[in-house]
Design a protein around this motif. Structure first.
Motif, PDB file in Angstrom:
ATOM      1  N   VAL A 205      33.991 116.078  77.661  1.00  0.00           N
ATOM      2  CA  VAL A 205      32.962 115.048  77.775  1.00  0.00           C
ATOM      3  C   VAL A 205      32.185 114.943  76.469  1.00  0.00           C
ATOM      4  O   VAL A 205      31.944 113.847  75.955  1.00  0.00           O
ATOM      5  N   ALA A 206      31.812 116.099  75.901  1.00  0.00           N
ATOM      6  CA  ALA A 206      31.068 116.096  74.638  1.00  0.00           C
ATOM      7  C   ALA A 206      31.899 115.413  73.546  1.00  0.00           C
ATOM      8  O   ALA A 206      31.371 114.649  72.741  1.00  0.00           O
TER       9      ALA A 206
ATOM     10  N   VAL B 242      33.900 110.621  83.043  1.00  0.00           N
ATOM     11  CA  VAL B 242      32.969 111.265  82.131  1.00  0.00           C
ATOM     12  C   VAL B 242      31.531 111.056  82.585  1.00  0.00           C
ATOM     13  O   VAL B 242      30.715 111.973  82.575  1.00  0.00           O
ATOM     14  N   MET B 243      31.222 109.835  83.012  1.00  0.00           N
ATOM     15  CA  MET B 243      29.852 109.562  83.451  1.00  0.00           C
ATOM     16  C   MET B 243      29.514 110.403  84.679  1.00  0.00           C
ATOM     17  O   MET B 243      28.417 110.924  84.803  1.00  0.00           O
ATOM     18  N   ASP B 244      30.482 110.540  85.594  1.00  0.00           N
ATOM     19  CA  ASP B 244      30.242 111.374  86.766  1.00  0.00           C
ATOM     20  C   ASP B 244      29.993 112.831  86.365  1.00  0.00           C
ATOM     21  O   ASP B 244      29.079 113.476  86.879  1.00  0.00           O
TER      22      ASP B 244
ATOM     23  N   MET C 140      27.412 102.528  86.417  1.00  0.00           N
ATOM     24  CA  MET C 140      27.978 103.738  87.021  1.00  0.00           C
ATOM     25  C   MET C 140      28.478 103.443  88.417  1.00  0.00           C
ATOM     26  O   MET C 140      29.525 103.909  88.837  1.00  0.00           O
ATOM     27  N   LYS C 141      27.681 102.670  89.174  1.00  0.00           N
ATOM     28  CA  LYS C 141      28.048 102.370  90.553  1.00  0.00           C
ATOM     29  C   LYS C 141      29.391 101.651  90.603  1.00  0.00           C
ATOM     30  O   LYS C 141      30.245 101.979  91.421  1.00  0.00           O
ATOM     31  N   TYR C 142      29.565 100.655  89.739  1.00  0.00           N
ATOM     32  CA  TYR C 142      30.782  99.847  89.800  1.00  0.00           C
ATOM     33  C   TYR C 142      31.869 100.323  88.828  1.00  0.00           C
ATOM     34  O   TYR C 142      32.906  99.676  88.716  1.00  0.00           O
ATOM     35  N   ASP C 143      31.629 101.434  88.119  1.00  0.00           N
ATOM     36  CA  ASP C 143      32.603 101.941  87.137  1.00  0.00           C
ATOM     37  C   ASP C 143      33.009 100.884  86.120  1.00  0.00           C
ATOM     38  O   ASP C 143      34.181 100.758  85.762  1.00  0.00           O
ATOM     39  N   PHE C 144      32.042 100.100  85.628  1.00  0.00           N
ATOM     40  CA  PHE C 144      32.333  99.097  84.607  1.00  0.00           C
ATOM     41  C   PHE C 144      32.368  99.735  83.229  1.00  0.00           C
ATOM     42  O   PHE C 144      31.679 100.720  82.993  1.00  0.00           O
TER      43      PHE C 144
ATOM     44  N   VAL D 284      25.767 103.254  77.302  1.00  0.00           N
ATOM     45  CA  VAL D 284      25.368 103.779  78.607  1.00  0.00           C
ATOM     46  C   VAL D 284      25.329 105.300  78.587  1.00  0.00           C
ATOM     47  O   VAL D 284      24.395 105.922  79.100  1.00  0.00           O
ATOM     48  N   MET D 285      26.331 105.919  77.956  1.00  0.00           N
ATOM     49  CA  MET D 285      26.339 107.373  77.903  1.00  0.00           C
ATOM     50  C   MET D 285      25.136 107.892  77.118  1.00  0.00           C
ATOM     51  O   MET D 285      24.516 108.875  77.500  1.00  0.00           O
TER      52      MET D 285
END
Lengths: 449, 449
Positions: free
Chosen positions: A217-218, A246-248, B221-225, B246-247
């Motif tokens: 992820v990093a 990655v966001m999760d 994040m919700k919609y994995d866009f 976003v990250m």
């Protein structure tokens, strides 16, 4: 703007059992929203609505459901329906689902899967928790060096339907070894007759299946990648990590750090879904450890019984002193722990952190002590020596708290322990003990006791 | 695996001033790694290496540099070079850079930019901090409904070089109003002669320029866009938010929460780059507030002076009691604050949280009290009533701490305050005061004082 779903209309169609109209209405909605809608329904209705879903949406909706809802659906589905779902799911989503299901249901699902899918799922289930292998997906776009741009585009158009991310294309040799990478953007911007071999980037940044997911992820954050190729020990391409995973992971890791830093064992499940017993279990160990440390502090305090028996006023400053020490220390430890988590602070910065915290603590300590001194002189006129004792003890406490708070997380890392262990609760306990000793030593020196 | 850069070789080429070979060597490296390499060089060398960079890499390397290094380069560059950098940068990167530079340098950069770039940058600079507008980029792929698939692909191949993300394509009308969306994957998988109008998804999920960035991030994040279109008040497409931004926002927001929850004013800069004075300023306000609250607790304690003058032993249990209360409360508040931050816990769950914390606290309280009771009977044989007093006070403290800790963050949200304010330090202070009153009330009832 988030689109509002017409939940009322859907419920009415469901009530009237007009499945045809329901199906048409669902077709207009986003899969994530449909999953949310399903979660709110009673069990029997969940199955009805899920069956009404157009086939091409079912797998996507399914992968967005909570584990217990997935179980309801699997348990009431025919073997054929289970098989259809499993084959449509991306392998990583299928594995996530299986990890949450009871063993007998897992067996049934695996039995329903095609042999090659089953083999892939079993392989994924074997990757250790938190490894790169456990979050990767097996579907990716695979090109050959000898292809031309137009052949590659044709290849993607023919096979792309199965790959979770077509945005980055990977080039492999006959032995599946990763040779290069190029983005679909580069592909589209190139000339039809150019060769993939001439376009691809050969210095590929990869992850290994057994590596810690946090490192992958990093790496993706550092290079702003939207997918990262995953290779096995022999350098063969086995999967990719995509940016949604990655966001999760980022969210999970931050949550874990919050939990550890508040002296809890990290939990996998969301708060509202965790049982009371399991919540209690996650909390009690650290509370016990810290309570016992608190008893030691009490023991130290016991040695000065004569002092506060002679001057009970001294006791009333204890909460202010220990709380301020704890807060000052946890400010420093939090910044350092977080700085290490995001990779900004490294072990080699030890001296820098110490020197910074020392200066900050002196500044902060002087201000707090001065405010306290003035306040005590106003509240207890004439008691200069008591005011001086408290102010001095506070200054030393703040200084110790901040340097200890800043340095201990790094010391933990040095001993290969998790820096987050040195968060507020432990720092508070350590600083409490020290600050009380300092306080009563100063009191015994300055005051007639 | 992260590729290791041959730093030694680069330094040698630099030493020999062999700029031609240096340029060739840099061409092999990733822009992010080159930026890291530049950060380690002395100022004069930074400029030399940056000038040696192939033109197409320069902007990308530049956008990965720290603000102070960017400033060094801008200040030693000619107007023409500044102009080249600004025009090559994505607008959001250019704006990020300008926000960090001193006013006179900003003026110079804006003067060097082309009029339309300047206009765009000025528009972006006007979006409030933390708004969606402040993190979006102006470059995106823009299609028309009337295009066929092959026309669209040709259009992207012609213009795609300027768009930060070609992976999602947006369809607009003549007035730039957003009409639909489709991914490049859908485009590639469709037939050449199909119309965009027939392929596009018309229910587009968007963000508005003035919305809070956190909401846009949660939606992605919700919609994995991997990108989210941004529209103005009139529904015109003005930019997109891409997943790399976003990250960054996710990491920033988590860091901010860590800081707030450790009673600090959140800071924008990384720890090692923040001055001692500024660190002290961010910490002192909350320390003062909490110190004064600690004084109030001291005042409460003062009312029981007679009690602990009569029985000094009681004082030695205070640190254990208040620490355990603080820890128990901060466990609960941390879980609830984090649960609200990631959207898992909502205000409507108030009763659920209360009921859960009540049961958890009773379980935990019983265990801790029992351990304490046994320990006190062993340490102070015969003193049953003291042991009972401490055990009872501990039980009540844990129960209060956990329910208060679980409920107060939600109450803060209800009053439109930031729930993170109700983190460990404040909860500790509140629980301290209550637990001491409980302790001495019980002591006065059960013990002969």
């Amino acid at each position: 703007m988030e689109k509002m779903m017409n939940v009322q209309a859907l419920l009415e169609l469901l009530e009237r059992r007009d499945l045809h109209a329901l199906r048409a209405a669902l077709l207009e909605e986003n899969e994530v929203d449909i999953a949310e809608f399903l979660e709110e329904l009673p069990q029997d209705k969940i199955v009805v609505v899920f069956r009404a879903l157009p086939k091409e949406m079912a797998a996507e909706v399914f992968s967005n459901l909570e584990a217990d809802t997935q179980q309801v659906i699997i348990q009431s589905a025919t073997d054929q329906e289970v098989s259809a779902i499993v084959e449509e799911l991306y392998v990583d989503d299928a594995v996530d689902m299986l990890e949450e299901l009871p063993a007998n249901v897992v067996k049934r699902v695996l039995k329903a899967a095609r042999p090659d899918t089953r083999k892939l799922i079993n392989q994924f289930l074997n990757y250790p928790d938190n490894s790169v292998g456990s979050i990767m997906t097996a579907e990716f776009t695979d090109l050959k060096q000898s292809m031309t741009v137009s052949q590659a585009i044709a290849h993607i158009r023919r096979t792309g339907e199965n790959s979770e991310s077509v945005y980055t294309c990977y080039v492999t040799d006959a032995g599946r070894r990763l040779e290069g990478v190029l983005t679909i953007k580069e592909l589209l911007l190139a000339q039809d007759e150019q060769l993939i071999a001439d376009l691809m980037e050969t210095d590929v940044i990869t992850a290994e299946t057994t590596e810690d997911q946090e490192e992958a992820v990093a790496r993706m954050m550092k290079y702003d990648f939207i997918s990262l190729p995953v290779v096995d020990k022999e350098g063969r391409l086995v999967g990719i990590v995509t940016v949604d995973d990655v966001m999760d992971v980022m969210e999970e890791e931050a949550t874990e750090d919050f939990e550890k830093m508040a002296a809890m064992a990290p939990s996998e499940k969301p708060y509202l879904k965790t049982s009371v017993l399991s919540l209690a279990k996650h909390r009690i160990l650290w509370l016990l450890v810290l309570m016992i440390s608190g008893m030691i502090t009490g023991g130290i305090l016991g040695q000065y019984e004569a002092a506060f028996a002679a001057m009970p006023l001294l006791v009333t400053f204890i909460p202010m002193l220990t709380d301020t020490g704890g807060n000052a220390g946890s400010q420093s430890s939090t910044l350092v722990i977080r700085g290490m988590a995001v990779g900004e602070i490294q072990l080699k910065d030890f001296a820098k952190v110490f020197w910074k915290e020392l200066r900050v603590s002196m500044l902060v300590g002087v201000v707090l002590s001065a405010v306290n001194f003035v306040r005590l002189i106003i509240t207890y006129p004439g008691n200069y020596m008591v005011a001086l004792t408290v102010a001095l003890a506070l200054f030393v406490t703040v200084m110790l708290a901040k340097t200890v708070g800043g340095v201990l997380p790094m010391a933990a890392k040095l001993c290969h322990a998790d820096p987050a262990i040195m968060a507020a609760p432990l720092i508070t306990t350590i600083v409490d003990a020290i600050s009380l000793v300092v306080y009563f030593r100063i009191a015994c020196t300055l005051l007639p006791i």
